[in-house]
Enzyme design. Structure first.
Site, PDB file in Angstrom:
ATOM      1  CD  GLN A 272      38.869  28.822  46.805  1.00  0.00           C
ATOM      2  OE1 GLN A 272      38.640  29.273  47.904  1.00  0.00           O
ATOM      3  NE2 GLN A 272      39.818  27.929  46.579  1.00  0.00           N
ATOM      4  CE  LYS A 288      44.952  33.722  46.803  1.00  0.00           C
ATOM      5  NZ  LYS A 288      45.732  32.460  46.835  1.00  0.00           N
ATOM      6  CB  ALA A 349      49.415  38.330  48.614  1.00  0.00           C
ATOM      7  CB  ALA A 350      52.924  42.928  48.514  1.00  0.00           C
ATOM      8  CG  PHE A 351      50.114  42.665  42.782  1.00  0.00           C
ATOM      9  CD1 PHE A 351      49.872  41.837  41.706  1.00  0.00           C
ATOM     10  CD2 PHE A 351      49.047  43.071  43.558  1.00  0.00           C
ATOM     11  CE1 PHE A 351      48.590  41.420  41.403  1.00  0.00           C
ATOM     12  CE2 PHE A 351      47.761  42.665  43.271  1.00  0.00           C
ATOM     13  CZ  PHE A 351      47.526  41.837  42.180  1.00  0.00           C
ATOM     14  CG  LEU A 352      56.157  38.988  42.861  1.00  0.00           C
ATOM     15  CD1 LEU A 352      56.468  37.672  42.146  1.00  0.00           C
ATOM     16  CD2 LEU A 352      57.262  39.347  43.824  1.00  0.00           C
ATOM     17  CG  ASP A 418      47.226  23.269  44.498  1.00  0.00           C
ATOM     18  OD1 ASP A 418      47.158  22.510  43.527  1.00  0.00           O
ATOM     19  OD2 ASP A 418      46.723  24.411  44.499  1.00  0.00           O
ATOM     20  CD  GLU A 423      55.089  33.012  38.254  1.00  0.00           C
ATOM     21  OE1 GLU A 423      55.618  34.152  38.201  1.00  0.00           O
ATOM     22  OE2 GLU A 423      53.856  32.848  38.336  1.00  0.00           O
ATOM     23  CG  ASP A 438      48.093  29.460  45.154  1.00  0.00           C
ATOM     24  OD1 ASP A 438      47.778  29.707  46.337  1.00  0.00           O
ATOM     25  OD2 ASP A 438      47.294  29.005  44.330  1.00  0.00           O
TER      26      ASP A 438
END
Length: 547
Positions: A272, A288, A349-352, A418, A423, A438
């Protein structure tokens, strides 16, 4: 000879059938447009408009110039094709609309519009005239943003007592982490992190909430003055992504809501559309867009689902600006994303940290689904599958298997089927927490408890003592998981994020988790099931004994 004649006639017949089929398809496609053109000829000068005129017809054409301007701006920016977002308009009256001609929503909307037009009379004409007039003084009034009403942002917890605060004061949630060494932190601020905003010529990242704050006399920028997204990255350790009591997280969430967006690009890959937004303080977040209302219940099986944000609305209003991007499945006119009319709801959503700075390793979940209608995964047909997993690195030592059990419980509580990968940060090796990023297919069908999500727990019969005790605590009336979850979401601008049936489903599923664990203890004994990671007031991180 006769066979040859029959064969030729058969080929001609097949060709004629093919031509007739093609002609019918063309006619079906052209028929709606011909009907609209005929209706336009009967309706006068304005009849050619394909938009349904409503009480706000004076505003009907405002979206098209904006769409054209956006398209021109994107072309000027020189985006490659994969980053181009197609700006679309008015899907609600097209054959590819999400609402069919038999849709109850469309029928109800048409009836409401007809009733309003019939009852309006002179008052309706006057209101339309006022709608076409500019605002007083020629200045355009600021349109309120979604959630500007502030509903729930300052609401008190039920009964005036914060269950969340009481929970975090409980000894189980006050356990101290071990002292951190340089090997236990993701970054060493003195050697790994250098952030000099003066070199960029943009000071907006600094003094985010305090315009009077000055740089230190030495000219050095301290870690405390870094933007909140960078402070979040610096705080990552071997044991946790962020501290439960960290003030940086609250500040970061506030930034996601309030920071000015300086650029937007489409993220490649995925089923998506997802957008990467860059803020004025150089932070980035993944956006999103909403695709289903909060009360919508997702279908089962899982492969038929689409990711949820909170809220795939169809383009019901003809003024709405709609667009779609490029992705594997749900990027087409039938899955267009539409504003209300020019604002859209979604999640950020904040990034790593960037992979160039902090490499991560991706692991396949041993209990990954087959994602096939008929083919089953090995764990679905082998009841002793966990015994094989326990003998396979990295699950044969350390806490990794217990981490998978925690993740399993987490996914079951929100109904997420899902979880195909997770990680870890490479720097910490296998002795660290796991990252499950996710969660988009969670909270789909509140009336259904997917027990197959709990198979890892029922097959392995292993759990941390700290996890087991916290689950028991959350099942008590004075805390209650659903109430805690509801309270934690009160500050969100789009509250309520979860409807009551989803919250109640979490309590029901929590009881099912405890039932599975109790069944394991009856079968194998408490000591064999529960791994003691609690020593006094501290949660330990030693390797569990191998069983």
């Amino acid at each position: 000879m006769l066979k040859m004649i029959l064969f030729r006639k058969f080929r001609v017949f097949i060709l004629m059938v093919f031509l007739v089929a093609c002609t019918m398809h063309i006619m079906v496609d052209l028929l709606p447009k011909l009907e609209k053109r005929a209706a336009g000829a009967d309706g006068g000068a304005d009849g050619g408009c394909r938009c349904a005129r409503g009480p706000d017809e004076g505003l009907q054409g405002w979206g098209k110039p904006r769409a054209a301007a956006a398209a021109a701006e994107a072309a000027a920016a020189g985006w490659p094709n994969k980053h181009t977002l197609r700006i679309l308009q008015d899907f609600s009256n097209e054959p590819g609309s999400n609402l069919t001609s038999q849709s109850l929503e469309k029928i109800a909307a048409a009836a409401a519009a007809a009733a309003a037009a019939a009852a309006g009379g002179a008052d309706g004409a006057e209101s339309r005239k006022r709608a076409r007039e500019p605002a007083a003084g020629g200045a355009e009034e600021r349109k309120p943003l979604m959630g500007d009403s502030g509903r729930g942002r300052h609401a008190a917890a039920p009964g005036g007592v914060s269950r969340l605060s009481a929970l975090f004061e409980h000894p189980l949630y006050r356990a101290e982490r071990p002292p951190l060494t340089d090997e236990d932190t993701l970054f060493n601020v003195n050697t790994d992190i250098r952030f000099y905003p003066r070199a960029t010529g943009n000071q907006d990242w600094h003094n985010e909430g305090n315009e009077e704050e000055e740089y230190p006399p030495t000219g050095e920028v301290t870690a405390e003055s870094y933007p909140n997204w960078l402070r979040f990255h610096i705080g990552i350790s071997r044991y946790e992504l962020y501290s439960r009591h960290s003030a940086v997280l609250d500040a970061l969430l506030k930034d996601l809501v309030s920071q000015r967006i300086t650029s937007v690009a489409m993220k490649s890959g995925g089923t998506q559309l997802k957008l990467i937004m860059t803020f004025q303080n150089y932070g980035q977040a993944l956006f999103k867009p909403m695709n289903s209302p909060p009360e919508f219940s997702q279908p089962i099986p899982m492969y038929a689902q689409i990711n949820r944000v909170r809220a795939n609305w169809a383009a019901i209003r003809t003024n709405n600006i709609c667009f779609y991007g490029e992705c594997s499945y749900y990027c087409s006119t039938e899955h267009a994303l539409c504003g209300k009319p020019d604002q859209i709801e979604g999640s950020l959503a904040a990034f790593l940290p960037d992979l160039a700075l902090a490499k991560r390793k991706t692991w396949r979940n041993p209990w990954r689904r087959s994602y096939h209608k008929r083919k089953k995964a090995e764990w679905e047909v082998d009841p002793d599958y966990c015994d094989e997993v326990k003998q396979t690195p990295p699950y044969d030592r350390g806490t990794r298997l217990l981490d998978i059990m925690d993740m399993t419980i987490f996914d079951f509580l929100m109904g997420n089927m899902d979880r195909h990968h997770y990680e870890t940060f490479e720097k910490f090796g296998n002795d660290t927490f796991i990252i499950h990023l996710d969660n988009g297919r969670g909270f789909g069908k509140h009336s259904h408890d997917e027990l197959s999500i709990l198979v890892p727990l029922s097959q392995c019969c292993r759990v941390r003592k700290s996890t087991f005790l916290r689950l028991q605590l959350l099942a008590k009336e004075e805390y209650q998981l659903s109430s805690l979850m509801e309270e934690s979401l009160l500050r969100d601008r789009l509250t309520p994020v979860l409807i009551q049936p989803h919250l109640q489903a979490m309590d029901r599923r929590l009881r099912l988790v405890l039932q599975v664990l109790n069944g394991c203890m009856e079968k194998e004994g408490y000591a064999s099931v529960v791994e003691d990671d609690v020593a006094g007031d501290q949660v330990t991180h030693r390797s569990p004994r191998h069983r």
